[in-house]
Write a protein that holds these residues in place. Structure first.
Motif, PDB file in Angstrom:
ATOM      1  N   TYR A 108       0.850  -1.200   0.000  1.00 14.31           N
ATOM      2  CA  TYR A 108       0.000   0.000   0.000  1.00 14.31           C
ATOM      3  C   TYR A 108       0.884   1.248   0.000  1.00 14.31           C
ATOM      4  CZ  TYR A 108      -3.989   3.020   1.100  1.00 14.31           C
ATOM      5  OH  TYR A 108      -4.952   3.981   1.049  1.00 14.31           O
ATOM      6  N   GLY A 109       1.930   1.206   0.813  1.00 14.29           N
ATOM      7  CA  GLY A 109       2.849   2.340   0.869  1.00 14.29           C
ATOM      8  C   GLY A 109       3.577   2.547  -0.447  1.00 14.29           C
ATOM      9  N   VAL A 110       3.954   1.434  -1.108  1.00 14.33           N
ATOM     10  CA  VAL A 110       4.649   1.554  -2.403  1.00 14.33           C
ATOM     11  C   VAL A 110       3.742   2.232  -3.415  1.00 14.33           C
ATOM     12  CG1 VAL A 110       5.583   0.242  -4.339  1.00 14.33           C
ATOM     13  CG2 VAL A 110       6.144  -0.429  -1.992  1.00 14.33           C
ATOM     14  N   LEU A 151       7.825  11.170   1.536  1.00  9.36           N
ATOM     15  CA  LEU A 151       8.889  10.752   2.460  1.00  9.36           C
ATOM     16  C   LEU A 151       8.315   9.886   3.576  1.00  9.36           C
ATOM     17  CD1 LEU A 151      11.133  13.936   2.831  1.00  9.36           C
ATOM     18  CD2 LEU A 151      11.575  11.827   1.554  1.00  9.36           C
ATOM     19  N   ILE A 152       7.183  10.308   4.140  1.00 14.61           N
ATOM     20  CA  ILE A 152       6.560   9.500   5.202  1.00 14.61           C
ATOM     21  C   ILE A 152       6.148   8.134   4.663  1.00 14.61           C
ATOM     22  CG2 ILE A 152       4.658   9.377   6.869  1.00 14.61           C
ATOM     23  CD1 ILE A 152       4.657  12.391   7.034  1.00 14.61           C
ATOM     24  N   TYR A 153       5.556   8.133   3.457  1.00 19.25           N
ATOM     25  CA  TYR A 153       5.175   6.855   2.851  1.00 19.25           C
ATOM     26  C   TYR A 153       6.402   5.962   2.672  1.00 19.25           C
ATOM     27  CZ  TYR A 153       0.461   8.482   1.505  1.00 19.25           C
ATOM     28  OH  TYR A 153      -0.821   8.923   1.513  1.00 19.25           O
ATOM     29  N   ALA A 154       7.481   6.532   2.126  1.00 14.60           N
ATOM     30  CA  ALA A 154       8.681   5.741   1.840  1.00 14.60           C
ATOM     31  C   ALA A 154       9.289   5.188   3.124  1.00 14.60           C
ATOM     32  CB  ALA A 154       9.702   6.601   1.086  1.00 14.60           C
ATOM     33  N   LEU A 155       9.140   5.943   4.215  1.00 17.60           N
ATOM     34  CA  LEU A 155       9.643   5.491   5.503  1.00 17.60           C
ATOM     35  C   LEU A 155       8.768   4.370   6.051  1.00 17.60           C
ATOM     36  CD1 LEU A 155      12.041   6.667   7.102  1.00 17.60           C
ATOM     37  CD2 LEU A 155      10.369   7.858   8.547  1.00 17.60           C
ATOM     38  N   ALA A 156       7.453   4.452   5.769  1.00 19.84           N
ATOM     39  CA  ALA A 156       6.513   3.482   6.329  1.00 19.84           C
ATOM     40  C   ALA A 156       6.684   2.100   5.706  1.00 19.84           C
ATOM     41  CB  ALA A 156       5.084   3.975   6.128  1.00 19.84           C
ATOM     42  N   VAL A 157       7.142   2.052   4.450  1.00 17.89           N
ATOM     43  CA  VAL A 157       7.262   0.749   3.770  1.00 17.89           C
ATOM     44  C   VAL A 157       8.213  -0.187   4.519  1.00 17.89           C
ATOM     45  CG1 VAL A 157       7.991  -0.406   1.652  1.00 17.89           C
ATOM     46  CG2 VAL A 157       6.578   1.653   1.529  1.00 17.89           C
ATOM     47  N   PRO A 158       9.487   0.221   4.785  1.00 21.48           N
ATOM     48  CA  PRO A 158      10.344  -0.716   5.548  1.00 21.48           C
ATOM     49  C   PRO A 158       9.851  -0.932   6.975  1.00 21.48           C
ATOM     50  CG  PRO A 158      11.451   1.397   5.177  1.00 21.48           C
ATOM     51  CD  PRO A 158      10.213   1.414   4.350  1.00 21.48           C
ATOM     52  N   ILE A 159       9.254   0.078   7.573  1.00 18.86           N
ATOM     53  CA  ILE A 159       8.735  -0.096   8.947  1.00 18.86           C
ATOM     54  C   ILE A 159       7.687  -1.207   8.973  1.00 18.86           C
ATOM     55  CG2 ILE A 159       7.281   1.012  10.700  1.00 18.86           C
ATOM     56  CD1 ILE A 159       8.854   3.570  10.240  1.00 18.86           C
ATOM     57  N   ALA A 160       6.812  -1.249   7.951  1.00 12.28           N
ATOM     58  CA  ALA A 160       5.767  -2.280   7.907  1.00 12.28           C
ATOM     59  C   ALA A 160       6.367  -3.679   7.920  1.00 12.28           C
ATOM     60  CB  ALA A 160       4.898  -2.092   6.674  1.00 12.28           C
ATOM     61  N   LEU A 161       7.579  -3.794   7.334  1.00  9.00           N
ATOM     62  CA  LEU A 161       8.193  -5.120   7.176  1.00  9.00           C
ATOM     63  C   LEU A 161       9.081  -5.505   8.356  1.00  9.00           C
ATOM     64  CD1 LEU A 161       9.094  -4.714   3.396  1.00  9.00           C
ATOM     65  CD2 LEU A 161       7.224  -6.085   4.354  1.00  9.00           C
ATOM     66  N   ALA A 173      -0.568   3.691  10.705  1.00  8.00           N
ATOM     67  CA  ALA A 173      -0.788   4.962  11.412  1.00  8.00           C
ATOM     68  C   ALA A 173      -0.092   6.105  10.680  1.00  8.00           C
ATOM     69  CB  ALA A 173      -0.273   4.850  12.844  1.00  8.00           C
ATOM     70  N   MET A 174       1.067   5.814  10.076  1.00  7.09           N
ATOM     71  CA  MET A 174       1.772   6.862   9.322  1.00  7.09           C
ATOM     72  C   MET A 174       0.956   7.260   8.090  1.00  7.09           C
ATOM     73  SD  MET A 174       5.618   5.309   9.787  1.00  7.09           S
ATOM     74  CE  MET A 174       6.562   6.560   8.909  1.00  7.09           C
ATOM     75  N   TYR A 175       0.290   6.273   7.452  1.00  9.93           N
ATOM     76  CA  TYR A 175      -0.559   6.613   6.308  1.00  9.93           C
ATOM     77  C   TYR A 175      -1.701   7.513   6.756  1.00  9.93           C
ATOM     78  CZ  TYR A 175       1.675   2.423   4.317  1.00  9.93           C
ATOM     79  OH  TYR A 175       2.573   1.481   3.892  1.00  9.93           O
ATOM     80  N   VAL A 176      -2.250   7.209   7.938  1.00 12.95           N
ATOM     81  CA  VAL A 176      -3.359   8.016   8.453  1.00 12.95           C
ATOM     82  C   VAL A 176      -2.881   9.441   8.716  1.00 12.95           C
ATOM     83  CG1 VAL A 176      -4.970   8.291  10.377  1.00 12.95           C
ATOM     84  CG2 VAL A 176      -4.555   6.015   9.412  1.00 12.95           C
TER      85      VAL A 176
END
Lengths: 195, 195, 195, 195
Positions: A108-110, A151-161, A173-176
């Motif tokens: 989703y973040g990608v 930038l927030i989205y790109a940061l959230a992708v590795p965090i999700a994993l 939560a970062m997407y929100v």
């Protein structure tokens, strides 16, 4: 080249994207509140994506209102943006139906990052083709929100994993947060102006 | 007869065609990258068809911008074009879900040929009904791309059915080439003009 | 009251109706020509309904072009027409998926009759609310085609249910005849004018 | 800020909502009248929701016709309304497919209440941003129907859940009454004016 049909076609595609997402809210077989509540991850994902597509429509609206002409590059940059936005229903459903599992949340973040990049390219293509006295670039300004969101989205992708508990929920939560960055100030500024 | 509603209706149909194709990207049951990657033939087919419908929208936009009036023949020629384009989601899904098997790849080419012929008939119907001073025919010119595209498609259909390994992939590559013929020069020319 | 949004909303609904019908063309599981050919009843039904919705859009377009104003009755008469047209995808799919069985073919005729009646009511509502000098009634004239079409449909419904072989096919042929009544002269007249 | 694209986007979303509901009318497998008649709860639910979305489109049309400008708050208030309306297909299908069971009928009422509140907020946001001489507030007047509708819906929700026989049908009848409040007078007033 006039911008009317570009707006009409984009309105059509965005209206369809925002509406077909609700088709993923599969109707439960049992007529019970429990069956309904089991849908909450799909519902929450739907709310987020509805807000995101709404934000894009809103920004697209403002962007084209500040523009006077479009050229062939703009048409393709716009289609490129619509392509990534068209993947939101897929990413939304996959994330919701898997209860925010790590990989779907990351994907989703990608999709969100790619859409943000596509929007950035559309802004550049539009600015480039305006006549000298249009001031679109000034109207856009530094566009801090447009730069911080990907930038927030790109940061959230590795965090999700990350292999820690609740990591995908932090990413979600970062997407929100990104969505709130766009919706809240809009409403608040307007309220202030109204007073 | 004014052309406004013809454009609006065509925009609506094209917007729906381009967006419902993504519904064929069936959401995988497992939340894994492997499950996602297994979708690549469907995804690649979607990208190609998104580009193709985008190209048609783009050309339709230019064609009608160069026209001043439409008549009943144009309305029907336009519906005929929309009919063949409406089969793209079906052909796309069949091709993608069968991993580029010979018959679905060939049928995709048949749909593409028919759409190209329908577009050619629409151009003729439009040219015929314009007032003498519209110069639509001159604006269209020799239309080399419009003539070579259906030829490549028509050639790809029997190639897809050849009983040799990878034949359907060669045909698919030919479809990709046709799309690139339309997208790349557009973007490049605009870039050159911008400089 | 302006007619712009009535046209835009109707264009949207008609564009969606004409396009979602293709979703009923279920993608076959096997990549073979036989699997494709087994779809012929669904495909033929789709072609007929695509033509029918196209005819309604065409007539709707002309009708509103001849009108200057709309009122609340017209809005509701228009929604009533769109309601019956929205049942075409259902009737089309039921008829096609059951290989032209008697009841589905009859129900298709019922939907077609109701849509024709709804169109007739819309015409009356529009004529009634035009200013005296609009001449919409004169433009519509005796409307022989608009009167004979529902009669043929209404005749086809009991014919489809006759307990003789091929009765539903006779009814279906009558539906095709109605569509041809609308499409063929349009194209022929325009060709004659062009000469 | 111009209101054209707000209208176009809303028309698109409402057109899609009103049309995709028919996709829930699952095509029966058997070609018999009995199989068709078994669909009556889904069909009746569809008719009600078609009328409801039609009423919203109608009111939205009038509301924006009385407005001259929109601001950012209006854009968000409008998206908020479209969000709740987008849940109608889900609520309609759930209610219809469960033969008017208590919980789905109550949830339909909840969605209807939320949509009515969202509409009320949109009206307020629009009134607030109009220039002093627009008289939108006067045109809306006391809006008795707009105030009584959510009250009836809110009353129907607990009624649907009452543990007595036919309670959900009473609630459903209340939804029908609300729809008639809107459709009938509109048509009657127009008829009176026409005389």
């Amino acid at each position: 080249m006039s911008k009317g049909r570009l707006e009409a076609f984009s309105d059509g595609v965005l209206a369809i994207i925002i509406t077909i997402m609700v088709l993923e809210l599969a109707v439960p077989h049992e007529p019970t509140l429990e069956a309904l509540l089991r849908l909450w991850p799909v519902f929450i994902s739907y709310v987020l994506s509805f807000a995101n597509i709404g934000i894009y429509w809103n920004n697209h609206h403002h962007l084209l209102q500040g523009s006077r002409v479009v050229d062939g590059r703009v048409l393709w940059a716009n289609l490129h943006l619509l392509f990534w936005l068209s993947l939101f229903p897929f990413a939304t459903a996959w994330m919701g139906e898997n209860d925010f599992a790590a990989v779907p949340v990351a994907i989703y973040g990608v999709v969100a990052v790619m859409a943000a990049i596509a929007y950035f390219l559309l802004v550049r293509a539009l600015v480039r083709c305006q006549p000298a006295d249009t001031h679109l670039a000034e109207a856009i300004g530094s566009d801090a929100k447009g730069k911080i969101s990907p930038l927030i989205y790109a940061l959230a992708v590795p965090i999700a994993l990350l292999p820690v508990p609740f990591a995908p929920f932090v990413a979600f939560a970062m997407y929100v947060v990104v969505a709130l960055i766009w919706v809240v100030p809009d409403v608040r500024i307007e309220r202030t102006i109204a007073r």
